[in-house]
Design a protein around this motif. Structure first.
Motif, PDB file in Angstrom:
ATOM      1  N   GLU A   1     -51.504  41.472 -20.045  1.00 22.25           N
ATOM      2  CA  GLU A   1     -51.344  41.948 -21.415  1.00 22.25           C
ATOM      3  C   GLU A   1     -52.168  41.111 -22.376  1.00 22.25           C
ATOM      4  O   GLU A   1     -52.331  39.902 -22.204  1.00 22.25           O
ATOM      5  CB  GLU A   1     -49.870  41.889 -21.825  1.00 22.25           C
ATOM      6  CG  GLU A   1     -48.984  42.874 -21.073  1.00 22.25           C
ATOM      7  CD  GLU A   1     -47.545  42.812 -21.572  1.00 22.25           C
ATOM      8  OE1 GLU A   1     -47.358  42.648 -22.788  1.00 22.25           O
ATOM      9  OE2 GLU A   1     -46.639  42.906 -20.738  1.00 22.25           O
ATOM     10  N   LYS A   2     -52.695  41.771 -23.402  1.00 21.99           N
ATOM     11  CA  LYS A   2     -53.581  41.107 -24.351  1.00 21.99           C
ATOM     12  C   LYS A   2     -52.927  39.892 -24.990  1.00 21.99           C
ATOM     13  O   LYS A   2     -53.553  38.840 -25.161  1.00 21.99           O
ATOM     14  CB  LYS A   2     -54.010  42.109 -25.433  1.00 21.99           C
ATOM     15  CG  LYS A   2     -55.060  41.570 -26.377  1.00 21.99           C
ATOM     16  CD  LYS A   2     -55.509  42.645 -27.352  1.00 21.99           C
ATOM     17  CE  LYS A   2     -56.586  42.104 -28.289  1.00 21.99           C
ATOM     18  NZ  LYS A   2     -57.026  43.135 -29.264  1.00 21.99           N
ATOM     19  N   GLU A   3     -51.646  40.005 -25.340  1.00 18.28           N
ATOM     20  CA  GLU A   3     -50.959  38.898 -25.997  1.00 18.28           C
ATOM     21  C   GLU A   3     -50.770  37.702 -25.086  1.00 18.28           C
ATOM     22  O   GLU A   3     -50.627  36.569 -25.560  1.00 18.28           O
ATOM     23  CB  GLU A   3     -49.581  39.352 -26.515  1.00 18.28           C
ATOM     24  CG  GLU A   3     -49.630  40.073 -27.850  1.00 18.28           C
ATOM     25  CD  GLU A   3     -48.236  40.278 -28.410  1.00 18.28           C
ATOM     26  OE1 GLU A   3     -47.943  39.753 -29.491  1.00 18.28           O
ATOM     27  OE2 GLU A   3     -47.452  40.983 -27.746  1.00 18.28           O
ATOM     28  N   LEU A   4     -50.780  37.932 -23.772  1.00 22.28           N
ATOM     29  CA  LEU A   4     -50.514  36.853 -22.824  1.00 22.28           C
ATOM     30  C   LEU A   4     -51.785  36.211 -22.267  1.00 22.28           C
ATOM     31  O   LEU A   4     -51.711  35.215 -21.562  1.00 22.28           O
ATOM     32  CB  LEU A   4     -49.667  37.378 -21.656  1.00 22.28           C
ATOM     33  CG  LEU A   4     -48.327  38.011 -22.025  1.00 22.28           C
ATOM     34  CD1 LEU A   4     -47.602  38.477 -20.779  1.00 22.28           C
ATOM     35  CD2 LEU A   4     -47.459  37.036 -22.813  1.00 22.28           C
TER      36      LEU A   4
ATOM     37  N   SER B   1     -54.157  34.551 -23.707  1.00 23.32           N
ATOM     38  CA  SER B   1     -54.471  33.210 -24.212  1.00 23.32           C
ATOM     39  C   SER B   1     -53.672  32.134 -23.469  1.00 23.32           C
ATOM     40  O   SER B   1     -54.226  31.097 -23.104  1.00 23.32           O
ATOM     41  CB  SER B   1     -54.197  33.130 -25.720  1.00 23.32           C
ATOM     42  OG  SER B   1     -52.822  33.410 -25.989  1.00 23.32           O
TER      43      SER B   1
ATOM     44  N   ILE C   1     -41.153  39.504 -25.060  1.00 25.44           N
ATOM     45  CA  ILE C   1     -41.831  38.969 -26.244  1.00 25.44           C
ATOM     46  C   ILE C   1     -40.960  39.249 -27.449  1.00 25.44           C
ATOM     47  O   ILE C   1     -40.590  40.395 -27.709  1.00 25.44           O
ATOM     48  CB  ILE C   1     -43.228  39.596 -26.410  1.00 25.44           C
ATOM     49  CG1 ILE C   1     -44.118  39.208 -25.224  1.00 25.44           C
ATOM     50  CG2 ILE C   1     -43.862  39.132 -27.725  1.00 25.44           C
ATOM     51  CD1 ILE C   1     -45.490  39.836 -25.244  1.00 25.44           C
TER      52      ILE C   1
ATOM     53  N   THR D   1     -39.901  38.267 -31.733  1.00 33.96           N
ATOM     54  CA  THR D   1     -40.527  38.003 -33.033  1.00 33.96           C
ATOM     55  C   THR D   1     -39.551  37.262 -33.940  1.00 33.96           C
ATOM     56  O   THR D   1     -38.348  37.537 -33.940  1.00 33.96           O
ATOM     57  CB  THR D   1     -40.951  39.323 -33.702  1.00 33.96           C
ATOM     58  OG1 THR D   1     -41.846  40.026 -32.828  1.00 33.96           O
ATOM     59  CG2 THR D   1     -41.646  39.054 -35.030  1.00 33.96           C
TER      60      THR D   1
ATOM     61  N   LEU E   1     -46.599  32.262 -28.897  1.00 35.02           N
ATOM     62  CA  LEU E   1     -47.822  33.046 -28.749  1.00 35.02           C
ATOM     63  C   LEU E   1     -48.623  33.093 -30.040  1.00 35.02           C
ATOM     64  O   LEU E   1     -49.861  33.069 -30.030  1.00 35.02           O
ATOM     65  CB  LEU E   1     -47.496  34.481 -28.315  1.00 35.02           C
ATOM     66  CG  LEU E   1     -46.752  34.655 -26.990  1.00 35.02           C
ATOM     67  CD1 LEU E   1     -46.399  36.113 -26.777  1.00 35.02           C
ATOM     68  CD2 LEU E   1     -47.599  34.143 -25.840  1.00 35.02           C
ATOM     69  N   LYS E   2     -47.933  33.162 -31.167  1.00 37.35           N
ATOM     70  CA  LYS E   2     -48.613  33.355 -32.449  1.00 37.35           C
ATOM     71  C   LYS E   2     -47.779  32.715 -33.545  1.00 37.35           C
ATOM     72  O   LYS E   2     -46.550  32.754 -33.512  1.00 37.35           O
ATOM     73  CB  LYS E   2     -48.788  34.858 -32.717  1.00 37.35           C
ATOM     74  CG  LYS E   2     -49.495  35.192 -34.021  1.00 37.35           C
ATOM     75  CD  LYS E   2     -49.573  36.694 -34.204  1.00 37.35           C
ATOM     76  CE  LYS E   2     -50.229  37.055 -35.539  1.00 37.35           C
ATOM     77  NZ  LYS E   2     -50.249  38.530 -35.750  1.00 37.35           N
TER      78      LYS E   2
ATOM     79  N   PRO F   1     -49.412  27.666 -31.200  1.00 38.76           N
ATOM     80  CA  PRO F   1     -49.538  28.626 -30.093  1.00 38.76           C
ATOM     81  C   PRO F   1     -49.933  27.957 -28.781  1.00 38.76           C
ATOM     82  O   PRO F   1     -50.624  26.931 -28.765  1.00 38.76           O
ATOM     83  CB  PRO F   1     -50.633  29.584 -30.591  1.00 38.76           C
ATOM     84  CG  PRO F   1     -50.506  29.558 -32.079  1.00 38.76           C
ATOM     85  CD  PRO F   1     -50.138  28.141 -32.402  1.00 38.76           C
TER      86      PRO F   1
ATOM     87  N   ARG G   1     -44.525  35.078 -32.916  1.00 39.40           N
ATOM     88  CA  ARG G   1     -44.184  35.836 -31.706  1.00 39.40           C
ATOM     89  C   ARG G   1     -44.196  34.856 -30.545  1.00 39.40           C
ATOM     90  O   ARG G   1     -45.087  34.006 -30.443  1.00 39.40           O
ATOM     91  CB  ARG G   1     -45.177  36.979 -31.471  1.00 39.40           C
ATOM     92  CG  ARG G   1     -44.997  38.125 -32.450  1.00 39.40           C
ATOM     93  CD  ARG G   1     -46.061  39.202 -32.244  1.00 39.40           C
ATOM     94  NE  ARG G   1     -45.946  39.884 -30.968  1.00 39.40           N
ATOM     95  CZ  ARG G   1     -45.088  40.848 -30.698  1.00 39.40           C
ATOM     96  NH1 ARG G   1     -44.206  41.237 -31.627  1.00 39.40           N
ATOM     97  NH2 ARG G   1     -45.063  41.440 -29.515  1.00 39.40           N
TER      98      ARG G   1
END
Length: 512
Positions: free
Chosen positions: A314-317, A319, A345, A347, A370-371, A388, A419
């Motif tokens: 997944e894009k969010e993971l 990094s 995930i 928020t 994450l963010k 992050p 997040r």
């Protein structure tokens, strides 16, 4: 020109396609060779897997050469099998020499099996480390280092015995086997910096010191039986099949896709053998055996290709995978298993609390930011920020693994819209118990994250740019004395209130 034409004629034109199977079966030697091939093709990868494969395939080709000499009287079959036997033998000797050359003294073997092997470190990589080190024996009450005098120019790890650490003559803590003696000192300086020990370890054991620069041959059975009349050259398909076998067997093990190419070449060779046995040899048993070989190699090839398939993260993971897990050789598939179950995930909006001191239980979860940015405080005193790709509650996860019902001793608040990836602590623990490699990775990551938090705890003014450089500029620890580092480690392990006192003292200084 006539010679070339005659050779091509012997290879192609003089071999009519079979219409019926031969009535007689091949000799017992051929079937013995086929059994050896089946067992050999089932071997795996790695040094010992390749030794297994090449030894059994070599014996199989040797038996096939004997079969060709005694039963078939075919010079080309004998020649090819003998060539393939020689290749297997050479590869076996080469790999055996590599394995034999990677042998260590007992101390290094214990070190490898206890620390490096669980992390997936290969023997050649460990040999590079071991070659830059030596075994040092220190008698009881002898000093490994003297406070304020001994320079920091090495890194050592205890193999057996126990070492006592003191400051100004006062006992701090013990160092036990498979623990580093001077990790705080090593971590505190760049390679170009100089410094001295702020504590005095007294050695009572054998240690391993690392410098900072990690810079049978089987004889062919004698047989009185010889062929008086050698048969004609076999069809071109037979020779192409053996060429594929030879190419696959000589592919160097250093090649990244070595096992995939080996299995692919063996599969193609077996397929051509099936064609040859069916259309030109008319031998049902040869066709059946090679069909079995083909099936085994296709299964192995399919498994290897499946392991190499691209795994979508997944894009969010991405990094956190690239920053934390990929450098430690965690495969994308294993990472997806880790993040695909029992985690989610979540928020937090700015100002919302992740944890409140003395109220929130530490038993429920473990999270990675994450963010955004989070702020950690203790009784209203700011301690440090969380950025992050950092664990949010690694100190609580580490310090309460053996205790239930503990509460957070700090308050963690979202300083931005955040997040974070959140695991169920109980289910994560069960999963890690079934994955020893990933368990060791988590131990390392959580320990490293706690160390980074100790650095930023001593200097709460660290900004985003500095914290991102923390992994590469560990000399930031020079702002945190090594004595404080050792005191905090000991306090957190022996007295649950010790760390709180250390945090209160540091936060008081930072607030002045």
């Amino acid at each position: 020109m006539e010679g070339n034409s005659s050779l091509w004629k012997n290879l192609i034109d003089e071999h009519p396609v079979c219409t019926i199977w031969k009535q007689e079966a091949e000799g017992a030697i051929y079937h013995l060779a086929s059994i050896l091939f089946v067992v050999g093709f089932m071997g795996g990868s790695g040094f010992f897997g390749l030794l297994y494969v090449f030894s059994l395939l070599g014996l199989g080709f040797l038996c096939s050469a004997v079969w060709a000499w005694v039963d078939v009287c075919a010079a080309d079959i004998f020649s090819w099998n003998f060539i393939l036997f020689v290749i297997c033998f050479i590869r076996f000797v080469h790999i055996a020499y590599q394995v034999h050359s990677i042998t260590f003294a007992r101390e290094f073997q214990l070190l490898y099996s206890s620390i490096f092997q669980p992390l997936g470190t290969s023997l050649p990589d460990f040999r590079t480390i071991a070659m830059s080190s030596e075994v040092v024996t220190l008698e009881k009450e002898h000093c490994y280092a003297m406070q304020g005098k001994t320079s920091i120019d090495k890194l050592s790890l205890l193999v057996s015995g126990r070492i006592r650490v003191t400051v100004d003559g006062e006992f701090l803590h013990y160092i036990f086997p498979f623990q580093f003696l001077d990790s705080p000192e090593w971590d505190s300086l760049k390679p170009t910096e100089e410094g001295t020990f702020q504590s005095s370890p007294l050695a009572e054991a054998t240690t391993i010191g690392f410098t900072p620069e990690l810079e049978r041959i089987l004889p062919v059975p004698s047989n009185e039986t010889t062929c008086e009349n050698w048969r004609e050259i076999h069809h071109l398909v037979f020779h192409v099949a053996n060429i594929f076998f030879a190419i696959g067997l000589v592919i160097p093990t250093t090649l990244h896709l070595h096992m995939i190419l080996l299995r692919g070449m063996l599969a193609v060779g077996c397929a051509l053998y099936v064609v040859w046995a069916t259309l030109y040899r008319c031998a049902l048993d040869i066709m059946i055996w090679n069909s079995v070989f083909l099936g085994i190699n296709i299964l192995h090839l399919s498994y290897l290709l499946y392991k190499k398939r691209p795994v979508k993260i997944e894009k969010e993971l991405r990094s956190i995978y690239r920053r934390l897990f990929e450098p430690l050789r965690v495969s994308p598939d294993l990472f997806r298993r880790l993040t695909g179950q029992f985690c989610m995930i979540q928020t937090l909006k700015k100002g919302e609390s992740y944890a409140v001191e003395d109220l929130t239980s530490v038993d429920d979860r473990l999270s990675i930011l994450l963010k955004g940015k989070m702020k950690v405080s203790y009784r209203g005193h700011f301690l440090h920020n969380i950025y992050p790709c950092a664990f949010i509650d690694s100190p609580e996860f580490r310090s309460t693994q053996m205790h239930k019902g503990e509460k957070f001793q700090v308050t963690i608040i979202a300083d931005d819209n955040c997040r974070f990836l959140c695991w169920s602590r109980e289910r994560l623990t069960y999963f890690l118990e079934s994955e020893p490699f990933l368990y060791e990775i988590f131990r390392y990551l959580i320990g490293k994250d706690i160390t980074n938090k100790l650095y930023s705890l001593n200097d709460p003014t660290l900004n985003d740019k500095k914290i991102k450089k923390l992994d590469h500029q560990l000399s930031l620890c020079t702002q945190l004395s090594m004595l404080e580092m050792r005191n905090s480690i000991v306090s957190s392990s022996e007295d649950e209130d010790g760390l709180h006192q250390f945090l209160r003292g540091t936060s008081s200084v930072s607030s002045l």
